[in-house]
Each structure stands twice: as C-alpha cells, then as structure tokens.
Design a protein around this motif. Sequence first.
Motif, PDB file in Angstrom:
ATOM      1  N   HIS A 262     -63.311  32.972 -24.166  1.00 15.20           N
ATOM      2  CA  HIS A 262     -63.310  31.520 -24.145  1.00 15.20           C
ATOM      3  C   HIS A 262     -64.178  30.922 -23.037  1.00 15.20           C
ATOM      4  CE1 HIS A 262     -59.729  32.415 -26.546  1.00 15.20           C
ATOM      5  NE2 HIS A 262     -59.864  31.207 -27.062  1.00 15.20           N
ATOM      6  N   ASN A 263     -65.015  31.724 -22.395  1.00 17.83           N
ATOM      7  CA  ASN A 263     -65.903  31.096 -21.420  1.00 17.83           C
ATOM      8  C   ASN A 263     -67.125  30.510 -22.123  1.00 17.83           C
ATOM      9  OD1 ASN A 263     -67.526  33.279 -22.014  1.00 17.83           O
ATOM     10  ND2 ASN A 263     -66.966  34.415 -20.185  1.00 17.83           N
ATOM     11  N   SER A 264     -67.911  29.737 -21.403  1.00 18.72           N
ATOM     12  CA  SER A 264     -69.031  29.000 -22.006  1.00 18.72           C
ATOM     13  C   SER A 264     -70.116  29.930 -22.524  1.00 18.72           C
ATOM     14  CB  SER A 264     -69.611  28.035 -20.970  1.00 18.72           C
ATOM     15  OG  SER A 264     -70.035  28.751 -19.807  1.00 18.72           O
ATOM     16  N   LEU A 265     -70.398  31.020 -21.802  1.00 21.23           N
ATOM     17  CA  LEU A 265     -71.452  31.933 -22.239  1.00 21.23           C
ATOM     18  C   LEU A 265     -71.071  32.625 -23.538  1.00 21.23           C
ATOM     19  CD1 LEU A 265     -74.136  33.340 -21.722  1.00 21.23           C
ATOM     20  CD2 LEU A 265     -72.912  35.023 -20.317  1.00 21.23           C
ATOM     21  N   SER A 266     -69.824  33.104 -23.616  1.00 21.33           N
ATOM     22  CA  SER A 266     -69.410  33.771 -24.849  1.00 21.33           C
ATOM     23  C   SER A 266     -69.381  32.804 -26.020  1.00 21.33           C
ATOM     24  CB  SER A 266     -68.030  34.405 -24.647  1.00 21.33           C
ATOM     25  OG  SER A 266     -67.053  33.411 -24.381  1.00 21.33           O
ATOM     26  N   THR A 267     -69.037  31.545 -25.759  1.00 24.18           N
ATOM     27  CA  THR A 267     -69.045  30.553 -26.834  1.00 24.18           C
ATOM     28  C   THR A 267     -70.455  30.316 -27.363  1.00 24.18           C
ATOM     29  OG1 THR A 267     -67.124  29.484 -25.834  1.00 24.18           O
ATOM     30  CG2 THR A 267     -68.382  28.210 -27.435  1.00 24.18           C
ATOM     31  N   ALA A 268     -71.422  30.194 -26.449  1.00 24.30           N
ATOM     32  CA  ALA A 268     -72.808  29.976 -26.873  1.00 24.30           C
ATOM     33  C   ALA A 268     -73.353  31.185 -27.636  1.00 24.30           C
ATOM     34  CB  ALA A 268     -73.683  29.680 -25.655  1.00 24.30           C
ATOM     35  N   ILE A 269     -73.038  32.371 -27.164  1.00 24.16           N
ATOM     36  CA  ILE A 269     -73.526  33.583 -27.846  1.00 24.16           C
ATOM     37  C   ILE A 269     -72.904  33.702 -29.225  1.00 24.16           C
ATOM     38  CG2 ILE A 269     -73.502  36.099 -27.738  1.00 24.16           C
ATOM     39  CD1 ILE A 269     -73.748  35.888 -24.725  1.00 24.16           C
ATOM     40  N   SER A 270     -71.610  33.413 -29.327  1.00 24.39           N
ATOM     41  CA  SER A 270     -70.952  33.494 -30.634  1.00 24.39           C
ATOM     42  C   SER A 270     -71.547  32.493 -31.618  1.00 24.39           C
ATOM     43  CB  SER A 270     -69.451  33.242 -30.463  1.00 24.39           C
ATOM     44  OG  SER A 270     -68.871  34.204 -29.613  1.00 24.39           O
ATOM     45  N   GLU A 271     -71.867  31.281 -31.134  1.00 23.63           N
ATOM     46  CA  GLU A 271     -72.474  30.283 -32.011  1.00 23.63           C
ATOM     47  C   GLU A 271     -73.856  30.714 -32.478  1.00 23.63           C
ATOM     48  OE1 GLU A 271     -73.636  25.508 -31.963  1.00 23.63           O
ATOM     49  OE2 GLU A 271     -72.798  26.509 -30.171  1.00 23.63           O
ATOM     50  N   LEU A 272     -74.654  31.268 -31.560  1.00 25.87           N
ATOM     51  CA  LEU A 272     -75.998  31.707 -31.930  1.00 25.87           C
ATOM     52  C   LEU A 272     -75.947  32.876 -32.913  1.00 25.87           C
ATOM     53  CD1 LEU A 272     -79.055  31.546 -31.557  1.00 25.87           C
ATOM     54  CD2 LEU A 272     -78.814  33.035 -29.557  1.00 25.87           C
ATOM     55  N   LEU A 273     -75.063  33.835 -32.689  1.00 26.57           N
ATOM     56  CA  LEU A 273     -74.952  34.962 -33.616  1.00 26.57           C
ATOM     57  C   LEU A 273     -74.471  34.505 -34.984  1.00 26.57           C
ATOM     58  CD1 LEU A 273     -73.427  37.740 -31.306  1.00 26.57           C
ATOM     59  CD2 LEU A 273     -75.781  37.515 -32.112  1.00 26.57           C
ATOM     60  N   GLY A 274     -73.600  33.481 -35.000  1.00 27.22           N
ATOM     61  CA  GLY A 274     -73.175  32.957 -36.293  1.00 27.22           C
ATOM     62  C   GLY A 274     -74.321  32.340 -37.068  1.00 27.22           C
ATOM     63  N   LEU A 275     -75.192  31.600 -36.385  1.00 26.66           N
ATOM     64  CA  LEU A 275     -76.357  31.012 -37.056  1.00 26.66           C
ATOM     65  C   LEU A 275     -77.320  32.088 -37.552  1.00 26.66           C
ATOM     66  CD1 LEU A 275     -77.084  28.003 -34.659  1.00 26.66           C
ATOM     67  CD2 LEU A 275     -76.021  27.931 -36.927  1.00 26.66           C
ATOM     68  N   VAL A 276     -77.519  33.142 -36.740  1.00 26.98           N
ATOM     69  CA  VAL A 276     -78.399  34.237 -37.159  1.00 26.98           C
ATOM     70  C   VAL A 276     -77.829  34.937 -38.376  1.00 26.98           C
ATOM     71  CG1 VAL A 276     -79.341  36.471 -36.468  1.00 26.98           C
ATOM     72  CG2 VAL A 276     -79.385  34.548 -34.869  1.00 26.98           C
ATOM     73  N   ARG A 277     -76.517  35.123 -38.397  1.00 26.05           N
ATOM     74  CA  ARG A 277     -75.901  35.808 -39.538  1.00 26.05           C
ATOM     75  C   ARG A 277     -76.015  34.971 -40.811  1.00 26.05           C
ATOM     76  NH1 ARG A 277     -70.962  35.326 -41.638  1.00 26.05           N
ATOM     77  NH2 ARG A 277     -70.288  34.007 -39.903  1.00 26.05           N
ATOM     78  N   LYS A 278     -75.930  33.650 -40.696  1.00 23.88           N
ATOM     79  CA  LYS A 278     -75.959  32.798 -41.878  1.00 23.88           C
ATOM     80  C   LYS A 278     -77.386  32.552 -42.365  1.00 23.88           C
ATOM     81  CE  LYS A 278     -71.697  30.324 -40.733  1.00 23.88           C
ATOM     82  NZ  LYS A 278     -71.106  29.006 -40.366  1.00 23.88           N
ATOM     83  N   ARG A 279     -78.328  32.288 -41.459  1.00 24.63           N
ATOM     84  CA  ARG A 279     -79.674  31.859 -41.853  1.00 24.63           C
ATOM     85  C   ARG A 279     -80.721  32.956 -41.722  1.00 24.63           C
ATOM     86  NH1 ARG A 279     -80.025  25.990 -38.750  1.00 24.63           N
ATOM     87  NH2 ARG A 279     -78.026  25.144 -39.521  1.00 24.63           N
ATOM     88  N   GLY A 280     -80.445  33.952 -40.888  1.00 22.85           N
ATOM     89  CA  GLY A 280     -81.456  34.951 -40.610  1.00 22.85           C
ATOM     90  C   GLY A 280     -82.229  34.611 -39.358  1.00 22.85           C
ATOM     91  N   LEU A 281     -82.753  35.602 -38.690  1.00 23.82           N
ATOM     92  CA  LEU A 281     -83.415  35.384 -37.409  1.00 23.82           C
ATOM     93  C   LEU A 281     -84.738  34.637 -37.572  1.00 23.82           C
ATOM     94  CD1 LEU A 281     -83.180  35.975 -34.383  1.00 23.82           C
ATOM     95  CD2 LEU A 281     -84.431  38.099 -34.772  1.00 23.82           C
ATOM     96  N   LYS A 282     -85.495  34.977 -38.589  1.00 27.88           N
ATOM     97  CA  LYS A 282     -86.812  34.362 -38.766  1.00 27.88           C
ATOM     98  C   LYS A 282     -86.683  32.897 -39.172  1.00 27.88           C
ATOM     99  CE  LYS A 282     -91.222  35.147 -41.091  1.00 27.88           C
ATOM    100  NZ  LYS A 282     -91.973  36.032 -42.018  1.00 27.88           N
ATOM    101  N   ARG A 283     -85.824  32.591 -40.124  1.00 27.00           N
ATOM    102  CA  ARG A 283     -85.658  31.213 -40.574  1.00 27.00           C
ATOM    103  C   ARG A 283     -85.077  30.327 -39.470  1.00 27.00           C
ATOM    104  NH1 ARG A 283     -82.323  30.845 -45.912  1.00 27.00           N
ATOM    105  NH2 ARG A 283     -82.783  28.647 -45.427  1.00 27.00           N
TER     106      ARG A 283
END
Length: 428
Positions: A262-283
Amino acid sequence: MASPKQLTYQLYRHWDIVEQLCRLSREMPAFEPEQAIAVINRFGTQDTEHDSADILRTLCANEILQPLSRSEDFQLNPLVLDFVKGLTREHELGLSAVLKARVEAIRDATQQVTEGIDQEEMDLLRSASVRLSDLFRQIAGQLDQDRHAILDLAEQAKSREATLPIDKRYPAVLEAYDQYVEPMNEMMDSGLGGTFYPYLEQAVRVLDKAEEHLSIRGALYTQRLQLRHVAQQAKELRRLGRIVAQQCADTLLPLREEARQHNSLSTAISELLGLVRKRGLKRLYQQQPSEGRLPCWQRTRRGRLQLGDEILELMAAARHFEPAVQAFPEDVAYGSANLVQLIDEAQVQKSIEAELPIENLMRWLQEHHGNLPDQTLLRLYHNLIREQGWQADLQPYQEETDLRHIRISYHPHRLTSLADLETGPSKP
C-alpha cells in the motif's frame, strides 16, 4: 541504601501504583511530584492528600522511586522497572546485537569445556559449564521477552485507526522486522551462514563428551547430573529459538507485506503493470510524447515456448516405466545356542579368588576363557569388577586387547584380595 527485604515489602503493599508507573515510564522517563501523587490517588489510598504524600515519601525512602539530580522529578529504580516489566510481560524489544553476542559467547564457553576435558581440569570444566548454563538462561529469557514485545507491537499497530496511512500506522512494525527479525533469521539459519543451531549442537556434543569423561573417571553423580542438565538446557533452547523465530515472522510478515503493498511506489508500479497487461507495452508508449518512448535498444517481439525433444523422451519413458522386481533374501533361522552361551560364573569367581591378585582382569579372562563370544566375555568382565569379594582398582594407563572379532581399548582393572588390603601387600 534500602534493604532488599523492605523494597520487596513495599512492592507488595503498593503494587498497583508501581505497575501503573511502569506503564507510564514508556512515555515519560521521569515523573513530576504532582504526576506521581495523581497516580497514587488513583490506584492507592482514597484518603487525604497527606496520605498520598506519605506513600510517595515511603517509595522514595525505599528507593523504588529515585530523585533525579538537579531536579525535583523522580524516576523508577531500573532494577524495579526490569522486575515489574518481566512479570507483567511489558518488556520492550531487545537488540539483536545483544542476542548475537550471547550466542557468540556460547562458542567460547564450549571451547573452555573442551580445554577442561583435554587438560583434565575439573575447576575449568565446572566453571565453563556454569557459564554455559547462565548463557542459555539469558538467551531463553531474552527470546521469551522479545516474543511478547513483538506480539505487543503487532497488537498496538492493529489497534490504531484504520484511516491512518500505512507508513504512519506500521513504522514500529517495519523497524522491528528490519532490525530484529531479519538478523535473527540470519543467525538462526540452519545452513552454513547460521550461528545459533551450529553452536548449540557443538555445545551438546561437547557436554555429552564431558559427561562420558567424568563417568569413565568415576566422578560424582552430582557432577555428571550438572552437565546433563546443561545439555538439556541447550536442547530446549534450540527448540525455543525455532518456535520464537517462527512466531515472530508469522506475526510481523503479514503486516510488513501489507505496508509494502500500500505504499505509493507499489501503487504506481501496480497501475503501470496493469496498463501494460491490458494494452501492451508498445501501444502504451506510442501514446506518450517522444521523450517517454521506449529506448532505441528496446525491441518488441513475440516469443513462443515449446517442449524440447529431451523432455518428450523423458515423459514417454515415464509413461512406460515398470518397476524392477527386487528379490529379498530369505529369513535365516538362528538357534538360541548360537546367540547365547552359558557360563558358570560361580566357578569363574572361585578361580579368580584362588589366583588373586590379578593385574589385568581382561587379560586373565582372555587366557582362561578365550573361547567365549566377545559379548559374553565383556558382560562377564563388567559383572566381575562389581563383585564384593575383592577390590577392583581402575589403572591410570590404557591398553588394547584383541578379542575374537573386535579390538578393545580400555583402562584395565586390578583385582586385589580384601585380606591383603587389611594386612598390607603380601611379599612376592
């Protein structure tokens, strides 16, 4: 200086007051007279203010409360503070460095026990065993206190308001895990990097060797019993250390993982990985400005995993595996005559009495009864040295004797007639 008897009696009379002052000492290292009198009025007498002042003077006169220099404030006697905290399980978390130093001291005390055995110095052996016992007691006490302190930290962290941020709710938990639990787990590692279990196992082996040494020398039973008790302390401490380390880790690890999630860094990383998983890294990076695109050395390609030919061959061999039939040897019936051979011990005793004195009982038995099995000859030897018809003396030198199947190394026994002991040694 107040006598220990009076100090203990005043603790009995005003236990509720002293217990409350010990709890408050976590937040206030010193007490003003008004604060002490307020505690006395709440937990002590219900009479006038004069009675509360008398109780305060009594606590000061018996050194339960000690006045601070250049001030009118009071502090609890450190000995009283440790005593009350130990009884009420209010101890604070100790230092892992203190525990590590005590574990290191086990190695030095074990080395002293070994030197006492090699040099045959009973005083050194006794003092080293007492030192080991004291170290085991101190380590066991500290582990028990630290366990209760960690449970108290976890309860305080859980009881705080849920609306507080995680970094403000669990600071003591994270500090306790980083500065105590992790060093303790490294110290109690059963591998090459640990020191707790190897030192305790070495101490147990050396103490068992010392007890066997004293038994051979014919030492007092109380001395052997002391070493046995110390060895039992080491085994119990090894079990206690494993339990305490597991309980501390099970208590603090979930809270630590919750704080990390629940710290800020883990929250940001989790959000970014979620976007990569949904859209792909290149898109995802195509939608960013030019300075946020992927580095020039980064390449995007899809890969596919497949099983190799070796794995397929192993799987095929495993599907057609048939266990080999193992032929076990048949049971061999042994007769009772092959296991036990009877001997007339009364006749052997008469023969010994006729030839006393005998310098080496084992050599005499081998000469006259060498046809006996080794186990029967050894049993007969141990029975004869305990007979009351003669005096059996253990010799200081060591000999080796070849029996039918084994070779034994021992200190021989010399048999002497009781009549010769009363009248003096006979002339040759």
